[in-house]
Design an enzyme around this catalytic site. Structure first.
Site, short mmCIF file in Angstrom:
data_model
loop_
_atom_site.label_atom_id
_atom_site.label_comp_id
_atom_site.label_asym_id
_atom_site.label_seq_id
_atom_site.Cartn_x
_atom_site.Cartn_y
_atom_site.Cartn_z
N CYS A 67 0.75 -0.84 -0.44
CA CYS A 67 0.30 -0.16 -0.35
C CYS A 67 0.82 1.23 -0.17
CB CYS A 67 -0.37 -0.29 1.59
SG CYS A 67 -0.67 -0.30 3.03
N ASP A 68 0.48 1.63 0.88
CA ASP A 68 1.04 3.99 0.72
C ASP A 68 1.76 4.31 1.80
OD1 ASP A 68 3.03 5.37 -0.46
OD2 ASP A 68 1.38 6.32 -1.19
#
Length: 111
Positions: A67-68
């Protein structure tokens, strides 16, 4: 054991074509930009999308979710979900989108 994979190890698998990246972020973020060849499997919709993606997931030698952000838990939760669904070689690239993109590695989508 830890699910975490280093950027260097993930890149090595990518260069050898032995990895399937799975983007755990919402589809809108995936569309804005993602790791080249990554499969979009938003955690919130994983139950709905899993059957569509099952063949591609089970064919992968290694699966790396991402994800981030340093504190993003989506990729960890998705990795655990995939393991619960019977997939074995599942790892997590922490802060995956940012570290991959900043390293200048192959991406797709807008930015």
């Amino acid at each position: 054991k830890s699910l975490v994979i280093s950027l260097e190890d993930a890149r090595g698998l990518f260069d050898r074509g032995e990895i399937l990246f799975v983007d755990a972020r919402p589809e809108s973020q995936y569309d804005e930009g993602h790791i080249q060849g990554a499969l979009s499997l938003p955690l919130q919709e994983a139950d709905d999308y899993f059957m569509e993606a099952a063949d591609r997931l089970s064919a992968a030698k290694a699966i790396v979710t991402y994800c981030d952000g340093e504190n993003c838990e989506l990729s960890h939760d998705l990795a655990l979900f995939l393991k619960d669904m019977g997939l074995e070689n599942v790892r997590v690239l922490v802060n995956g989108w940012t570290v991959w993109h900043e390293a200048g590695l192959p991406t797709e989508g807008g930015y």
